[in-house]
Motif scaffolding. Structure first.
Motif, PDB file in Angstrom:
ATOM      1  N   CYS A   1       0.862  -1.188   0.000  1.00 26.64           N
ATOM      2  CA  CYS A   1       0.000   0.000   0.000  1.00 26.64           C
ATOM      3  C   CYS A   1       0.888   1.224   0.000  1.00 26.64           C
ATOM      4  O   CYS A   1       1.915   1.270   0.701  1.00 26.64           O
ATOM      5  CB  CYS A   1      -0.916   0.002   1.216  1.00 26.64           C
TER       6      CYS A   1
ATOM      7  N   GLU B   1       0.927   5.501  -6.008  1.00 26.08           N
ATOM      8  CA  GLU B   1       0.773   4.720  -7.234  1.00 26.08           C
ATOM      9  C   GLU B   1       2.105   4.279  -7.849  1.00 26.08           C
ATOM     10  O   GLU B   1       2.214   3.124  -8.294  1.00 26.08           O
ATOM     11  CB  GLU B   1      -0.047   5.502  -8.261  1.00 26.08           C
TER      12      GLU B   1
ATOM     13  N   ILE C   1       3.181   1.115  -6.012  1.00 23.39           N
ATOM     14  CA  ILE C   1       2.322  -0.038  -6.290  1.00 23.39           C
ATOM     15  C   ILE C   1       2.563  -0.561  -7.704  1.00 23.39           C
ATOM     16  O   ILE C   1       2.689  -1.771  -7.922  1.00 23.39           O
ATOM     17  CB  ILE C   1       0.844   0.325  -6.086  1.00 23.39           C
ATOM     18  N   ALA C   2       2.649   0.343  -8.675  1.00 20.92           N
ATOM     19  CA  ALA C   2       2.878  -0.082 -10.053  1.00 20.92           C
ATOM     20  C   ALA C   2       4.216  -0.795 -10.189  1.00 20.92           C
ATOM     21  O   ALA C   2       4.328  -1.804 -10.905  1.00 20.92           O
ATOM     22  CB  ALA C   2       2.819   1.124 -10.987  1.00 20.92           C
TER      23      ALA C   2
ATOM     24  N   GLU D   1       3.902  -4.262  -8.623  1.00 18.21           N
ATOM     25  CA  GLU D   1       3.148  -5.136  -9.536  1.00 18.21           C
ATOM     26  C   GLU D   1       4.045  -5.643 -10.664  1.00 18.21           C
ATOM     27  O   GLU D   1       4.020  -6.831 -11.015  1.00 18.21           O
ATOM     28  CB  GLU D   1       1.947  -4.379 -10.107  1.00 18.21           C
TER      29      GLU D   1
ATOM     30  N   ARG E   1      -5.095   0.777  -3.237  1.00 17.59           N
ATOM     31  CA  ARG E   1      -4.741   2.057  -3.842  1.00 17.59           C
ATOM     32  C   ARG E   1      -5.520   3.192  -3.192  1.00 17.59           C
ATOM     33  O   ARG E   1      -6.682   3.039  -2.832  1.00 17.59           O
ATOM     34  CB  ARG E   1      -5.047   2.035  -5.341  1.00 17.59           C
TER      35      ARG E   1
ATOM     36  N   ARG F   1      -6.172   3.338 -10.440  1.00 16.19           N
ATOM     37  CA  ARG F   1      -5.111   2.698 -11.213  1.00 16.19           C
ATOM     38  C   ARG F   1      -5.139   3.238 -12.640  1.00 16.19           C
ATOM     39  O   ARG F   1      -6.206   3.555 -13.187  1.00 16.19           O
ATOM     40  CB  ARG F   1      -5.294   1.186 -11.224  1.00 16.19           C
ATOM     41  N   PRO F   2      -3.989   3.354 -13.263  1.00 14.92           N
ATOM     42  CA  PRO F   2      -3.965   3.783 -14.666  1.00 14.92           C
ATOM     43  C   PRO F   2      -4.670   2.760 -15.543  1.00 14.92           C
ATOM     44  O   PRO F   2      -4.470   1.550 -15.388  1.00 14.92           O
ATOM     45  CB  PRO F   2      -2.467   3.860 -14.985  1.00 14.92           C
TER      46      PRO F   2
ATOM     47  N   THR G   1     -12.112   3.805  -6.203  1.00 11.04           N
ATOM     48  CA  THR G   1     -11.077   3.368  -5.265  1.00 11.04           C
ATOM     49  C   THR G   1     -11.601   2.912  -3.912  1.00 11.04           C
ATOM     50  O   THR G   1     -10.921   2.168  -3.212  1.00 11.04           O
ATOM     51  CB  THR G   1     -10.059   4.496  -5.010  1.00 11.04           C
TER      52      THR G   1
ATOM     53  N   SER H   1     -10.455   0.333  -9.123  1.00 11.18           N
ATOM     54  CA  SER H   1      -9.154   0.000  -8.535  1.00 11.18           C
ATOM     55  C   SER H   1      -9.325  -0.826  -7.274  1.00 11.18           C
ATOM     56  O   SER H   1      -8.438  -0.840  -6.413  1.00 11.18           O
ATOM     57  CB  SER H   1      -8.381   1.287  -8.226  1.00 11.18           C
TER      58      SER H   1
ATOM     59  N   ASP I   1      -9.883  -7.492  -7.677  1.00 15.13           N
ATOM     60  CA  ASP I   1      -8.687  -8.109  -8.240  1.00 15.13           C
ATOM     61  C   ASP I   1      -9.035  -8.790  -9.560  1.00 15.13           C
ATOM     62  O   ASP I   1     -10.188  -8.766 -10.015  1.00 15.13           O
ATOM     63  CB  ASP I   1      -8.035  -9.084  -7.245  1.00 15.13           C
TER      64      ASP I   1
END
Length: 317
Positions: free
Chosen positions: A192, A195, A198-199, A202, A217, A221-222, A270, A288, A291
């Motif tokens: 957490c 962004e 997190i990106a 990932e 998030r 998310r993009p 979000t 966002s 899953d």
């Protein structure tokens, strides 16, 4: 979530806990126990009419006398963080909905926690739960500087040998290539923070087993390869109505205009507040919260941002 009610909360204390971060302890205004919750839960705090913000609970789930949240003061925000950090005082009464949990701690023998800045807040009760369960865990905690990193002392008291602090001004960015190079069997990753962190996590953990990584998030998310908006129908089974959602309106806006109340908050996909059951049709998931497997199931959606890939959605509204 339809049907949720607000809880009047009295501010018991307001305390700076690091540079730019303020802690609020909230208790029920009538002195009763607060609803139970689990690590990863958040509440939606109404700061004033029309201004609602989402905050992770970072206290002890076993202590139902009070909830603790921590607020990052963001000068470029829309006013929520500044109000809580600078204007709210002990004795003030706020209202909140929840708790709800879209970031649950799943049972595992091992955990790798990665937190950035204010993203430490949902991680704190997770670490305590993992520690009490006897799980093997490790925390990598990044921030702009040591002064900006909240709850360092508290985390150190749990088990300092398992906590790796990574202040950016002293060490640069967290070395994720090394940290995530080799998948560790039986390990869940919880992340957490901002962004970019997190990106990066990932991307660097993509070779780990499916569903190893769990993230939360604070910003959308993009989105890539999003199809153009088109009109579609929504059938509301409880209301016995069929409505058209035009390209320039969200499902939430259309049902609200039709007089159907759905609790909502962020309106950017979000917070999960507007999560709605899908009975038929194929959603175009743009949230966002869900899953990969939850999106593939197509049995729930966030109607503030998500749309339809089929000509009609049948919703439990």
């Amino acid at each position: 979530m339809v049907g949720e009610t607000t809880i009047p909360l009295r501010v018991q204390s307001v305390t700076p806990v690091s540079a730019g971060v303020t802690e609020l302890v909230l208790v029920a205004d009538d002195g009763s126990d607060l609803p139970s919750w689990t690590p990863g839960s958040h509440i939606d705090v109404e700061i004033r009419p029309g201004l609602v913000r989402q905050y992770s609970l970072c206290s002890d789930p076993d202590d139902r006398a009070g909830w603790r949240i921590a607020v990052l003061r963001e000068p470029e925000s829309r006013g929520g963080s500044i109000a809580l950090c600078e204007r709210v005082r002990a004795g003030d009464v706020l209202t909140a909905t929840g708790p709800r949990n879209h970031f649950p701690l799943h049972e595992s023998p091992r955990y790798l926690f990665i937190a950035g800045g204010i993203g430490i807040t949902p991680i704190i009760p997770m670490i305590k739960a993992a520690h009490e369960a006897g799980a093997d865990w490790r925390l990598v905690y990044g921030g702009r500087s040591e002064a900006s990193m909240a709850y360092r002392d508290e985390l150190g008291r749990i088990d300092p040998a398992r906590v790796l602090e990574w202040p950016q001004d002293l060490r640069g960015l967290i070395e994720l290539d090394q940290l995530l190079a080799e998948p560790q069997p039986g390990t869940l990753i919880y992340c957490c923070g901002p962004e970019p962190l997190i990106a990066a996590v990932e991307a660097k953990s993509a070779h780990w087993p499916h569903k190893t990584l769990q993230v939360e998030r604070f910003a959308p998310r993009p989105l890539t390869d999003v199809p153009p908006n088109t009109s579609f129908e929504i059938e509301l089974v409880d209301s016995d109505e069929v409505l058209v959602v035009p390209p320039d309106r969200s499902i939430l806006e259309v049902v609200d205009e039709a007089g159907i109340f759905v609790l909502s908050n962020c309106e950017e996909g979000t917070c999960g507040t507007c999560q709605t059951t899908v009975l038929e049709g194929v959603p175009d998931h743009r949230d966002s919260v869900l899953d990969e497997d939850e999106r593939a199931a197509n049995d729930t959606m966030m109607i503030c941002v998500s749309r339809a890939l089929s000509s009609r959605l049948v919703l439990d509204l």
